[in-house]
Design a protein around this motif. Sequence first.
Motif, PDB file in Angstrom:
ATOM      1  N   ASN A 144      -0.816   4.448  -7.268  1.00  0.00           N
ATOM      2  CA  ASN A 144      -1.276   5.626  -6.533  1.00  0.00           C
ATOM      3  C   ASN A 144      -0.140   6.254  -5.737  1.00  0.00           C
ATOM      4  O   ASN A 144      -0.012   7.481  -5.677  1.00  0.00           O
ATOM      5  CB  ASN A 144      -2.419   5.249  -5.597  1.00  0.00           C
ATOM      6  CG  ASN A 144      -3.684   4.870  -6.346  1.00  0.00           C
ATOM      7  OD1 ASN A 144      -3.875   5.260  -7.497  1.00  0.00           O
ATOM      8  ND2 ASN A 144      -4.555   4.103  -5.706  1.00  0.00           N
ATOM      9  N   ASN A 171      -2.430   0.080  -5.975  1.00  0.00           N
ATOM     10  CA  ASN A 171      -1.950   0.819  -4.811  1.00  0.00           C
ATOM     11  C   ASN A 171      -0.564   1.404  -5.061  1.00  0.00           C
ATOM     12  O   ASN A 171      -0.269   2.540  -4.681  1.00  0.00           O
ATOM     13  CB  ASN A 171      -1.916  -0.092  -3.583  1.00  0.00           C
ATOM     14  CG  ASN A 171      -3.299  -0.513  -3.128  1.00  0.00           C
ATOM     15  OD1 ASN A 171      -4.299   0.122  -3.458  1.00  0.00           O
ATOM     16  ND2 ASN A 171      -3.359  -1.597  -2.362  1.00  0.00           N
ATOM     17  N   GLN A 197      -3.027  -4.609  -5.652  1.00  0.00           N
ATOM     18  CA  GLN A 197      -1.744  -4.200  -5.072  1.00  0.00           C
ATOM     19  C   GLN A 197      -0.962  -3.308  -6.024  1.00  0.00           C
ATOM     20  O   GLN A 197      -0.330  -2.333  -5.613  1.00  0.00           O
ATOM     21  CB  GLN A 197      -0.917  -5.436  -4.698  1.00  0.00           C
ATOM     22  CG  GLN A 197      -1.347  -6.122  -3.410  1.00  0.00           C
ATOM     23  CD  GLN A 197      -2.551  -7.041  -3.603  1.00  0.00           C
ATOM     24  OE1 GLN A 197      -3.129  -7.094  -4.678  1.00  0.00           O
ATOM     25  NE2 GLN A 197      -2.926  -7.751  -2.554  1.00  0.00           N
TER      26      GLN A 197
END
Length: 205
Positions: free
Chosen positions: A49, A46, A43
């Motif tokens: 990113n 993510n 997570q």
Amino acid sequence: MIYDNCNSSSLKEHLEKSLEEISSLAKHNIELLSNEDVCLVQQFENMRNVMTDIVTTAASFYLKCYLSPYTSKYEDLTISICHLSERKHGALIVVERNDSLESLIPSNVPIGGTLSHSLIESIFFPGNPLHDGAILIRAETVVSAANVLPLSNIQVTDRKLGTRHRAAIGLSERSDAIVLVVSEETGQASFAINGALHPIHMITT
């Protein structure tokens, strides 16, 4: 400094959506943090990113703010950078702002042509004898090509940053010029300002 004509709606909308996404991810991860059985490494990856995308999009947005007051040919610059990036044609483009660059960039090959994306792309086409150096843009004119820029003295740790990137950083350390650079290895477009290099997404619509 932010200028009034900095109004790219597509970039603003993308930033808003990305910020909403990072906010939602952060709230969700806070809720999961108390559960020791849940690993949040993916997570957090993510989130990283999304943050990287936010930084790149923000750099693209502010690039227009920085350049628009100094050239009315911003759209031609955008188109040329997009095409050069797609084709992985290396490029180094200097846009003069308030500081005179005469002492920093001894003019090499005079061009004196009106700025257009076709002119820029032809100069940086592989095999063109002018493609290795930098072009100098002043307002709506491509002043010269095949220019040699002062290299940065900073220690560059990223192996992807070659001579073009060091030259872009170097000139931006010594002046208020904006220096656009396209990597011929990756096609990544970036711009240098105040001694820092920022990756960008060029959006033409």
